[in-house]
Design an enzyme around this catalytic site. Structure first.
Site, mmCIF file in Angstrom:
data_model
loop_
_atom_site.group_PDB
_atom_site.id
_atom_site.type_symbol
_atom_site.label_atom_id
_atom_site.label_comp_id
_atom_site.label_asym_id
_atom_site.label_seq_id
_atom_site.Cartn_x
_atom_site.Cartn_y
_atom_site.Cartn_z
ATOM 1 N N GLU A 189 0.861 -1.182 0.000
ATOM 2 C CA GLU A 189 0.000 0.000 0.000
ATOM 3 C C GLU A 189 0.894 1.227 0.000
ATOM 4 O O GLU A 189 1.988 1.220 0.592
ATOM 5 C CB GLU A 189 -0.902 0.012 1.244
ATOM 6 C CG GLU A 189 -1.737 1.289 1.329
ATOM 7 C CD GLU A 189 -2.846 1.241 2.373
ATOM 8 O OE1 GLU A 189 -2.772 0.412 3.291
ATOM 9 O OE2 GLU A 189 -3.794 2.038 2.259
ATOM 10 N N CYS B 118 -6.559 0.836 2.905
ATOM 11 C CA CYS B 118 -7.573 1.900 2.944
ATOM 12 C C CYS B 118 -7.524 2.829 1.736
ATOM 13 O O CYS B 118 -8.525 3.483 1.442
ATOM 14 C CB CYS B 118 -7.433 2.719 4.221
ATOM 15 S SG CYS B 118 -7.990 1.852 5.686
ATOM 16 N N ASN C 178 -12.017 -3.326 0.564
ATOM 17 C CA ASN C 178 -10.912 -3.559 1.509
ATOM 18 C C ASN C 178 -11.496 -3.875 2.879
ATOM 19 O O ASN C 178 -12.001 -4.973 3.081
ATOM 20 C CB ASN C 178 -9.966 -2.351 1.557
ATOM 21 C CG ASN C 178 -8.895 -2.520 2.613
ATOM 22 O OD1 ASN C 178 -8.283 -3.574 2.685
ATOM 23 N ND2 ASN C 178 -8.661 -1.528 3.445
ATOM 24 N N GLU C 179 -11.467 -2.922 3.782
ATOM 25 C CA GLU C 179 -12.065 -3.185 5.098
ATOM 26 C C GLU C 179 -13.455 -2.588 5.110
ATOM 27 O O GLU C 179 -13.689 -1.560 5.738
ATOM 28 C CB GLU C 179 -11.197 -2.560 6.194
ATOM 29 C CG GLU C 179 -9.981 -3.395 6.522
ATOM 30 C CD GLU C 179 -9.120 -2.788 7.613
ATOM 31 O OE1 GLU C 179 -9.333 -1.623 7.974
ATOM 32 O OE2 GLU C 179 -8.227 -3.487 8.099
HETATM 33 O O1 AHR Z 1 -2.116 -1.532 6.808
HETATM 34 C C1 AHR Z 1 -2.567 -0.277 7.189
HETATM 35 C C2 AHR Z 1 -4.073 -0.173 7.149
HETATM 36 O O2 AHR Z 1 -4.656 -1.035 8.060
HETATM 37 C C3 AHR Z 1 -4.705 -0.566 5.843
HETATM 38 O O3 AHR Z 1 -4.703 0.459 4.930
HETATM 39 C C4 AHR Z 1 -6.104 -0.900 6.248
HETATM 40 O O4 AHR Z 1 -6.691 -1.856 5.404
HETATM 41 C C5 AHR Z 1 -5.966 -1.365 7.676
HETATM 42 O O5 AHR Z 1 -6.853 -0.727 8.514
#
Ligand code: AHR
Length: 659
Positions: free
Chosen positions: A48, A247, A378-379
């Site tokens: 990321e 994220c 993602n989340e």
């Molecule tokens: O890894 C950091 C963050 O942690 C990521 O962007 C997210 O998916 C999680 O909350």
């Protein structure tokens, strides 16, 4: 600390162990009970653009805000010179002509001498890293309006000593934009350099995409990636690479979500956005953090191919980050999002006759990237996610039934929110469920048996983001300590034992710049010139480069070894290399002596023992990158077993050849 291990003392051979013997309290490894396949994707990496992972990191561009598109257009730049007057340097905006890259700099040059008018850029964080003897490639898109201006390009160290540079005389038709380039060698190095561009002559000069790359990028690709960073990834032999997050997939709001189509094609046409981590943490503000997308989806696919990893893109599912705005697109307006997913599969796998396959071909990769996995969301959580996930699933499976779809089970592994999502996704018959856990080391130790009871016939599990956080709340850069790594190793024995259900796992986040991080701990740390793998990296690499092909039963007194007496053990066999591999984690503060007996296999007698150990607070740093380091020693085994001494707080791997 003394890392020297005298293996001759640690190991003795148990010649007397017979095939069927059950030795009380011994580790019994039974190859006849070879249980399930280990997926080739088992251990992978999560990428990321957080902590300056891409811009200011893996993407080797050295100039910050090269196209003047940051919120403040001159962020990163200083206007210099004795002759500069009000109005001589302007930020112009051609919004209508160029939506993706509207701004450029106009300089009215009236400079008799070098030093009269110029620009300076100090890179991303703590200056630019410049290496002695290395080639540097400078480029700029510029337009002269009847002007005759010469550019003096200079790299200077923190004391303004010249490191290297060259003179660029822009050529081309007056009034037309064109790319101008010059390469030069640095005669000296610095970790804190800056780039000066002096203009000499008279006339109006327009400048955009001012760029500087080192010549030693990965595979020598122009405008490519930092080779030292890619090398650490390649060394892990990862089964997959998840990108672009995290994220940033979701974005602060839907307008700032990650849109892969805006990251492909010519780089000057890729529209940057503010990085989601720019404003996220008040204690780590990053007002200059943007995503330029110089590292875009084509480059991610190419990186995956280079390091032999399956590409695993995660796409926005029509929902912005639920920690931020939590915007959702109405269900009847979800089509463009679904379209993006279908088009991405075409971009990766389609042939030249397809619109997106053609673009991939034009970008230099006629062969398909052979995409097999795609994540949706993602989340994300709640019924709003499940509703949207179903729409994606129906559309993608109808057109591409063989693509494995990964869906999110939210942010945490224990809550009611998790249980709702897990049940809903199982009902949907999701191919793979993505679980995340950032938890204390104790959680990892307690959860090493988490997957022992998971349904073997249901969806596969992707442990998509995890890391042991040694303290609950405060995010500190010193947290990649051995205590965290050893807890992850213990937990990973549970993932490995359950390879029948866990098909993928990746530590997160991956990279962090020592000067520009937002989130810690992280797997790999770097500054402008140096890099190191954390103890957590060493653990990941140990598992990933020794993943085997099948799990093998490893029991003590007929029970899985998962925490009793602070010991965690898993075992795999590699039927191709003909190796039996036993990973043992001793989380106890004292040494253990364990007998190991092997059944159902004819050992060849030769092997190796790898030990990683340390005090719980030990860590690697930029200055001591190898403070914790695996030590490997060859060993001979006679008969059907051996005795291993497991140092206090250690991860030990025994690897033995068999016939
Ligand atoms: O890894 C950091 C963050 O942690 C990521 O962007 C997210 O998916 C999680 O909350």
């Amino acid at each position: 600390m003394n890392y020297k291990i005298n293996f001759a003392i640690l190991i003795s051979t148990l010649c007397g162990i017979t095939a069927s013997a059950q030795i009380k309290d011994a580790i019994m490894v039974d190859v006849a009970r070879s249980e399930s396949k280990v997926s080739p994707t088992m251990w992978g990496i999560f990428f990321e653009d957080i902590n300056m992972g891409a811009d200011g990191g893996l993407y080797a561009e050295m100039v910050k805000n090269r196209s003047f598109e940051f919120l403040k257009p001159l962020m990163g730049w200083n206007i210099k010179g004795k002759k500069v007057k009000e109005g001589d340097v302007l930020v112009l905006n051609r919004q209508e002509a160029n939506v993706a890259n509207p701004r450029y700099l106009r300089v009215n040059v009236k400079a008799a001498l070098k030093g009269d008018v110029g620009l300076s850029n100090a890179g991303f964080k703590g200056g630019m890293g410049v290496k002695k003897g290395l080639r540097y490639d400078f480029s700029v898109r510029c337009r002269q309006q009847g002007a005759n201006v010469t550019l003096h390009i200079e790299l200077l160290d923190e004391k303004d000593q010249l490191l290297g540079g060259g003179i660029l005389k822009p050529s081309g038709t007056s009034g037309q934009w064109g790319k101008q380039e010059i390469s030069f060698t640095a005669n000296e190095g610095s970790g804190n350099a800056k780039l000066n561009i002096w203009m000499e002559g008279t006339g109006v000069l327009d400048l955009d995409m001012i760029s500087l790359f080192p010549g030693d990028t990965w595979k020598g690709r122009k405008a490519g990636m930092r080779a030292d960073m890619v090398q650490l990834l390649a060394d892990m032999k990862p089964g997959f690479i998840r990108f672009p997050g995290g994220c940033i997939v979701e974005g602060i709001d839907l307008a700032n979500r990650y849109q892969w189509k805006k990251t492909v094609g010519p780089i000057e046409e890729r529209q940057l956005i503010m990085n989601r981590w720019n404003t996220e943490f008040a204690h780590r503000p990053a007002p200059d953090y943007f995503q330029t997308f110089g590292l875009g989806f084509f480059e991610y696919f190419q990186l995956a191919e280079d390091i032999g990893a399956e590409p695993l893109p995660i796409l926005n599912c029509g929902m912005a980050c639920q920690f931020n705005t939590a915007e959702v697109v109405p269900l009847d307006q979800l089509d463009p999002y679904v379209e993006d997913a279908l088009d991405l599969i075409e971009f990766a796998n389609g042939d030249i006759s397809s619109k997106w396959g053609k673009l991939r071909t034009e970008m230099g990769h006629p062969a398909p990237f052979n995409l097999k996995y795609l994540g949706v969301g993602n989340e994300n959580w709640g019924p709003q996610y499940v509703e949207r996930a179903k729409v994606f699933q129906a559309a993608i499976k109808a057109k591409y039934p063989n693509i494995n779809l990964i869906f999110s089970s939210g942010t945490d592994p224990d809550s009611e929110r998790f249980r709702y999502l897990d049940a809903s996704l199982r009902e949907m018959k999701a191919d793979v469920i993505d679980e995340h856990y950032y938890r204390a080391p104790e959680w990892f130790l307690k959860n090493a048996e988490r997957y022992d009871q998971y349904d073997r016939n249901g969806p596969k599990v992707f442990a998509g983001e995890y890391a042991a956080h040694v303290d609950g709340k405060i995010i500190g850069s010193n947290r990649n300590i051995w205590e965290a790594a050893i807890a992850e190793a213990a937990f990973m024995t549970g993932l490995e034992r359950n390879a029948a259900v866990v098909n993928m796992a990746s530590y997160a986040p991956l990279f962090a710049n020592t000067e520009g991080w937002q989130w810690a701990p992280d797997l790999i740390w770097m500054d402008n010139l140096k890099i190191y793998g954390t103890p957590n990296y060493l653990v990941q690499k140990l598992f990933s480069t020794n993943k085997g092909t099948h799990t093998v039963s490893a029991l003590i007194n007929n029970k899985v070894i998962s925490g009793a007496d602070h010991l965690y053990v898993s075992s795999v066999i590699d039927r191709v290399k003909k190796e039996l591999i036993v990973k043992m984690v001793n989380t106890d503060g004292s040494v253990k002596t364990k007998e190991i007996a092997f059944e159902g296999v004819k050992l060849a007698g030769s092997g190796s023992l790898t030990v990683i150990k340390g005090e719980l607070s030990d860590r690697n740093t930029i200055d001591k990158p190898f403070f914790i380091l695996p030590k490997e020693e060859k060993l001979k085994i006679k008969g059907k077993g051996t005795t291993i001494l497991l140092p206090a707080n250690s991860v030990v791997m025994l690897k033995i050849a068999y016939h």
